[in-house]
Motif scaffolding. Structure first.
Motif, PDB file in Angstrom:
ATOM      1  N   PRO A  71      -3.405   0.264   5.374  1.00  0.00           N
ATOM      2  CA  PRO A  71      -4.385   0.866   4.457  1.00  0.00           C
ATOM      3  C   PRO A  71      -5.789   0.860   5.057  1.00  0.00           C
ATOM      4  CG  PRO A  71      -3.784  -1.342   3.724  1.00  0.00           C
ATOM      5  CD  PRO A  71      -2.848  -0.992   4.844  1.00  0.00           C
TER       6      PRO A  71
ATOM      7  N   GLU B  29      -0.874   4.905  -1.420  1.00  0.00           N
ATOM      8  CA  GLU B  29      -2.239   4.998  -0.916  1.00  0.00           C
ATOM      9  C   GLU B  29      -2.266   5.715   0.437  1.00  0.00           C
ATOM     10  OE1 GLU B  29      -3.753   0.825  -3.003  1.00  0.00           O
ATOM     11  OE2 GLU B  29      -3.253   0.875  -0.874  1.00  0.00           O
TER      12      GLU B  29
ATOM     13  N   SER C  52       0.826  -1.206   0.000  1.00  0.00           N
ATOM     14  CA  SER C  52       0.000   0.000   0.000  1.00  0.00           C
ATOM     15  C   SER C  52       0.863   1.260   0.000  1.00  0.00           C
ATOM     16  CB  SER C  52      -0.932   0.000   1.215  1.00  0.00           C
ATOM     17  OG  SER C  52      -1.643   1.210   1.324  1.00  0.00           O
TER      18      SER C  52
ATOM     19  N   ARG D  81       2.381   1.920  -3.360  1.00  0.00           N
ATOM     20  CA  ARG D  81       1.371   2.438  -4.289  1.00  0.00           C
ATOM     21  C   ARG D  81       0.992   3.891  -3.978  1.00  0.00           C
ATOM     22  NH1 ARG D  81      -2.715  -2.803  -4.077  1.00  0.00           N
ATOM     23  NH2 ARG D  81      -1.567  -4.133  -5.547  1.00  0.00           N
TER      24      ARG D  81
END
Length: 209
Positions: free
Chosen positions: A144, A136, A131, A134
């Protein structure tokens, strides 16, 4: 005693003997049947164990292999081992692949399947790492925001369905960082599953196992 289709996690801590407990459960797991020998044998033939190791060290993986092989349990055990030096993305795939096999055995072959997952904390750490890569938006302790739904997508693949006589029973094992039961991983797991068994460090230090 577990009920067929139940999901009951074990909350452990760093240094506690959850690996030995997991191996003992796999070695000794069985299904209760009536006193009729032919029925008991028939039920045992329909029983299988799917063992999932996530982020385990090489020596621990070898311990599991030897333990199951020497006890004769390996004949009814399917092992999915993700080692500590494997890429995190493989750690995320491992339990989903194992549960797909469990669903096939349970709902296509009408077997009773016990799924043992250890260590779910390693799985969640891999999820947090991916996560972060990425980009996020993080939630509690950097995990996440979809950690709850992601864990639910694993734990809820348990139970029985109307058109099959098979079942999936889950026994997830996780380590609580700093023995904190309010940590996001045990906290969310407790919401999704049906209670929990908490290993006591105090009892372990007193030699009670």
């Amino acid at each position: 005693t577990l009920v067929l289709g139940q999901k009951l996690p074990i909350f452990s801590g760093s240094g506690l003997p959850h690996d030995q407990l997991a191996a003992q459960i796999v070695r000794q797991a069985t299904i209760l049947a009536s006193d009729e020998d032919d029925l008991r044998d028939s039920v045992q033939q329909r029983f299988a164990v799917v063992f999932v190791g996530m982020g385990v060290k090489h020596d621990v993986a070898e311990y599991f292999r030897n333990s199951f092989s020497e006890s004769g349990a390996l004949s009814r055990v399917a092992m999915f081992l993700n080692l500590a030096d494997d890429p995190p993305i493989k750690r995320l795939v491992t339990p989903h692949s194992a549960l797909t096999l469990a669903e096939f055995l349970a709902f296509k072959r009408d077997m009773h399947v016990l799924v043992v997952l250890t260590d779910m904390t390693n799985y969640c750490e891999a999820l947090r790492q991916i996560s972060s890569v990425r980009g996020e938006v993080p939630s509690r302790k950097g995990y996440p925001g979809y950690l709850y739904s992601n864990l639910a997508s694993l734990y809820e693949r348990t139970g029985r369905i109307k058109d099959s006589s098979g079942s999936i029973t889950q026994l997830p094992i996780l380590t609580m960082p700093n023995d904190d039961i309010t940590h996001p991983v045990p906290d969310l797991t407790g919401y999704i599953t049906e209670g929990q068994i908490v290993l006591s460090r105090e009892l372990y230090q007193r030699g009670i196992t």
